[in-house]
Write an enzyme that holds these catalytic residues in place. Sequence first.
Site, PDB file in Angstrom:
ATOM      1  CG  ASP A 182     -44.949  18.057 -53.619  1.00 42.21           C
ATOM      2  OD1 ASP A 182     -45.795  18.706 -53.181  1.00 42.21           O
ATOM      3  OD2 ASP A 182     -45.209  16.683 -53.581  1.00 42.21           O
ATOM      4  CG  HIS A 226     -47.651  28.125 -51.584  1.00 41.21           C
ATOM      5  ND1 HIS A 226     -47.199  26.905 -52.104  1.00 41.21           N
ATOM      6  CD2 HIS A 226     -49.028  28.002 -51.572  1.00 41.21           C
ATOM      7  CE1 HIS A 226     -48.238  26.105 -52.249  1.00 41.21           C
ATOM      8  NE2 HIS A 226     -49.355  26.764 -51.763  1.00 41.21           N
ATOM      9  CG  LEU A 258     -30.233  28.770 -66.610  1.00 45.11           C
ATOM     10  CD1 LEU A 258     -29.598  27.676 -65.369  1.00 45.11           C
ATOM     11  CD2 LEU A 258     -31.499  29.063 -65.924  1.00 45.11           C
TER      12      LEU A 258
END
Length: 237
Positions: free
Chosen positions: A16, A33, A127
């Site tokens: 955020d 962004h 991962l």
Amino acid sequence: MSEQNPIPQHVAIIMDGNGRWAELRGKERYEGHAAGVEPVRAALRAAVRRGVKFLTLYAFSTENWGRPEQEVEALMELFCQSVVRETPELVRQGVRVEMIGDRSRFSQKVRGYLGQVEQETAAGETLTLILALNYSSRSEIVRAVRRIAGQVARGGLLPEEIGEETLGRALDTAAYPDPDLIVRTSGECRLSNFLLWQASYAELYFPEVLWPDFTEDEFDRALEEYARRDRRFGLVR
Ligand code: FPP
């Protein structure tokens, strides 16, 4: 790190603050962004380095469709570009990319790029990077309940056989352990429809840093904070 909580197996992040980061610099929101891509790389590097096995990133919520069309389009373009550009590095690091959320609403082009990165990274064992795209916890739960109701209607399941595991298995996250640690950047202290079922015993951490300023050191700080927490899962020590 304490003996109690060495390294979280699963870290989930609500990225955020991109918009505020851009506003503070007199830039357009989409530039915030775009500046949020490097922190994704940093979080991933840090997670791999620390031995985290699952990293979930809240990249686009179901509610985000309500943002200005231009911003939504810029985000879609960023996702496509990023997955193409990053795939070789993801493969090199042994990262497998998967997704949660309802991807049926994405354009064919976006679905194509997402499907491609999933395929090309499918052998990764270091991962699992789980991208939450067109994700919201409530809609995920509704979709899961529909699946279960279908099973009951077909006579494959009795209502009294429904338990927590039944719902867990019907969620998009069925293949993953619950998150141990949920981080939300930018100082906002809420979950905003993210992994509500799965967050039951997660540790929550809300650093002030805006997502574009998130670094490997910030990730390490989150893990240090996690190590200090006393996880009791409703029991006594
Ligand atoms: C929230 O900040 C962030 C988003 C809705 C988009 C997250 C996307 C990225 C970080 C791009 C890179 C991601 C990938 C997976 C390649 P906000 O716009 O709500 O910030 P604000 O609250 O300050 O307005």
